[in-house]
Design an enzyme around this catalytic site. Structure first.
Site, mmCIF file in Angstrom:
data_model
loop_
_atom_site.group_PDB
_atom_site.id
_atom_site.type_symbol
_atom_site.label_atom_id
_atom_site.label_comp_id
_atom_site.label_asym_id
_atom_site.label_seq_id
_atom_site.Cartn_x
_atom_site.Cartn_y
_atom_site.Cartn_z
ATOM 1 N N LEU A 158 30.136 33.411 -8.770
ATOM 2 C CA LEU A 158 29.518 32.144 -9.141
ATOM 3 C C LEU A 158 29.834 31.885 -10.611
ATOM 4 O O LEU A 158 29.951 32.836 -11.397
ATOM 5 C CB LEU A 158 27.991 32.175 -8.947
ATOM 6 C CG LEU A 158 27.447 32.259 -7.514
ATOM 7 C CD1 LEU A 158 25.923 32.337 -7.542
ATOM 8 C CD2 LEU A 158 27.910 31.076 -6.680
ATOM 9 N N ASP A 159 29.982 30.623 -10.980
ATOM 10 C CA ASP A 159 30.200 30.285 -12.378
ATOM 11 C C ASP A 159 29.017 30.752 -13.225
ATOM 12 O O ASP A 159 27.892 30.924 -12.728
ATOM 13 C CB ASP A 159 30.386 28.782 -12.553
ATOM 14 C CG ASP A 159 31.650 28.278 -11.875
ATOM 15 O OD1 ASP A 159 32.532 29.115 -11.588
ATOM 16 O OD2 ASP A 159 31.748 27.067 -11.631
ATOM 17 N N LYS A 160 29.256 30.929 -14.502
ATOM 18 C CA LYS A 160 28.221 31.433 -15.398
ATOM 19 C C LYS A 160 26.976 30.536 -15.391
ATOM 20 O O LYS A 160 25.849 31.037 -15.361
ATOM 21 C CB LYS A 160 28.783 31.544 -16.817
ATOM 22 C CG LYS A 160 27.786 32.061 -17.840
ATOM 23 C CD LYS A 160 28.422 32.172 -19.211
ATOM 24 C CE LYS A 160 27.405 32.681 -20.228
ATOM 25 N NZ LYS A 160 28.003 32.819 -21.586
ATOM 26 N N ASP A 161 27.173 29.226 -15.405
ATOM 27 C CA ASP A 161 26.039 28.303 -15.471
ATOM 28 C C ASP A 161 25.523 27.883 -14.105
ATOM 29 O O ASP A 161 24.612 27.055 -14.021
ATOM 30 C CB ASP A 161 26.436 27.059 -16.276
ATOM 31 C CG ASP A 161 26.731 27.392 -17.722
ATOM 32 O OD1 ASP A 161 26.048 28.283 -18.267
ATOM 33 O OD2 ASP A 161 27.653 26.796 -18.305
ATOM 34 N N THR A 162 26.097 28.424 -13.039
ATOM 35 C CA THR A 162 25.625 28.150 -11.675
ATOM 36 C C THR A 162 24.640 29.239 -11.263
ATOM 37 O O THR A 162 24.895 30.428 -11.470
ATOM 38 C CB THR A 162 26.794 28.105 -10.683
ATOM 39 O OG1 THR A 162 27.729 27.110 -11.099
ATOM 40 C CG2 THR A 162 26.318 27.781 -9.281
#
Length: 474
Positions: A158-162
């Site tokens: 998952l993306d860092k900000d997700t």
């Protein structure tokens, strides 16, 4: 996991090891088993052992591509022994986790069983480490490892900000099982997002190829329809709307490209709220709406190695939940029906696995060839003289002969060639005949005609060719 037993094989060395193939390794290739359980043994060593008959499966010779079965006895020769969980080649020993890190790891757990650990990743925590990234999920996986058991491993990212559902495999076998489901597109990943504006189509499919944006070092993606981009498909459904300012949408990535959902929503003019990387300033709503990214991995449905269906839902983070309340959205309205999972034929799965293995094998061999070439290059340059000439080499040419002076570099002309052997004849030839200039007999004929005209005599004329043969009447 494979059990270890003291060697009792045909080899006389008492250090011969025997392993019992576990259920997690059912159907795996023999070289894959070594990479999981004996990572210090390189592929070249495994190939040599198999070629010389030092590796035995139930007492029989085995090749590196042999598919192993649960319950088989694997005999391994001594050397390169590595305990389970020891870092492999090129890996640094990991520092022990602090109490705060262990507490963070435990707070993220949603479900846990013998094959999987399901986490609810908070926003701002990276999945894996990178340049300048020291706190990440991969660094916390030691908190879930049992004593003597293999270290859990990531299956997807998952993306860092997700935020939201993140699946962790507890064993190598379950990791291979889950990876096949993700690559085979049978896993269902449901995301919730708040987007700027309201899409005209309420239930749509976005099919736009994606590629890395030049000049960003691979940190940013873009839509690329020039034929170089990778195929990417995303489905979206509008759940609710807050006037014309924002909408609550459900997103399903049908392919797994980097930043796919973020790029696709920005491409249709509705960037995800808080995603300034792809939406710019238009991605932020006015008022008290949080400036954090509003993208959450809400739900995951995937087949389980034990035959069940793993279906996990992750609660919303605090900033997402507050934005939902301010916009008048109700969480219970968002759980829409999910399409059933369509199983992929086993033959297709085998082809994909073989293709992935071939790719990994080529990477390993490429690294070995590069190391070999570097070694030969270093050995070859060890005995050379500083001048670059062979030691003891005789000078070229006769003694006392004049040596050619240094060549002067003149301006290069397009189409010009340097004179060499065989070019002397070419240089001696006359240039191409200019228009209107005559040579040879044609030039002499013209001169005679001019002289005759000046003297008033009849110009000389040649008899036409093709007359009757001599000695015969006309």
């Amino acid at each position: 996991m494979s059990a270890f037993k003291k060697g009792q094989g045909a080899l006389s060395d008492v250090n011969v090891r025997q392993f019992t193939i576990g259920k997690d390794d059912e159907g795996a290739r023999l070289d894959r088993w070594f990479k999981r359980h004996l990572p210090q043994v390189g592929f070249a060593t495994v190939s040599r052992w198999a070629r010389t008959g030092q590796i035995r499966l139930d007492g029989k010779r085995a090749d590196v591509d042999t598919r192993i079965e649960a319950g088989q006895i694997l005999r391994v020769p001594p050397g390169n022994a590595t305990p389970v969980g020891t870092p492999g080649k090129g890996e640094r020993p990991r520092a022990p986790l602090t109490e705060e890190q262990i507490a963070l790891a435990e707070s993220m757990v949603l479900e846990k069983d013998r094959a999987a650990i399901v986490l609810n990743k908070p926003p701002g925590l990276a999945t894996q480490g990178g340049s300048g990234t020291y706190e990440h999920v991969d660094g916390l996986l030691d908190a879930y490892a049992a004593e003597g058991a293999p270290r859990p491993r990531l299956v997807h990212r998952l993306d860092k900000d997700t935020s939201g559902v993140l699946l962790i495999a507890r064993t190598p076998g379950s990791a291979a099982f889950f990876s096949k489901r993700f690559s085979g597109r049978t896993a269902r990943k449901i995301y919730w997002a708040l987007v700027v504006g309201v899409p005209d189509v309420k239930d749509g499919l976005i099919e736009l190829p994606i590629a890395k944006q030049p000049g960003t070092g691979g940190e940013k993606m873009m839509v690329d329809e020039s034929g170089q981009g990778q195929t990417a498909r995303s489905r979206y459904r509008v759940i609710s709307r807050a006037g014309n300012a924002a909408a609550w949408v459900e997103l399903q990535p049908l392919t797994g490209r980097t930043h796919q959902l973020r790029v696709h929503m920005a491409a249709i003019g509705h960037p995800i709220v808080g995603d300034g990387k792809y939406g710019g300033q238009t991605a932020f709503l006015t008022g008290t709406i949080s400036r954090k990214m509003h993208l959450h991995a809400r739900r995951l449905r995937i087949e389980h190695p034990e035959g069940d269906l793993l279906d996990v839902t992750a609660p919303l983070p605090s900033h997402f939940e507050a934005s939902m309340a301010q916009l008048g959205f109700h969480e219970e309205d968002g759980d829409l029906a999910i399409d059933p999972i369509k199983p992929i034929p086993e033959k297709t799965m085998q082809k994909r696995a073989a293709k992935a293995h071939a790719k990994e094998y080529r990477k390993e061999r490429r690294g070995e060839r590069r190391k070999r070439a570097d070694g030969e290059k270093g050995a070859g340059s060890a005995g050379r003289t500083p001048t670059g000439k062979r030691a003891g080499a005789k000078p070229l040419g006769k003694p006392g002969a004049k040596t050619a002076g240094p060549k002067t570099a003149g301006p290069k002309v397009a189409g010009a060639k340097s004179a060499g052997r065989g070019d002397a004849k070419t240089a001696a030839r006359p240039a191409a005949k200019p228009a209107g200039v005559k040579f040879g007999a044609a030039r002499a004929s013209v001169a005679r005609a001019a002289d005759a005209k000046a003297s008033g005599a009849r110009p000389y004329a040649r008899k036409p060719a093709g007359g009757p043969p001599k000695g015969k009447p006309r």
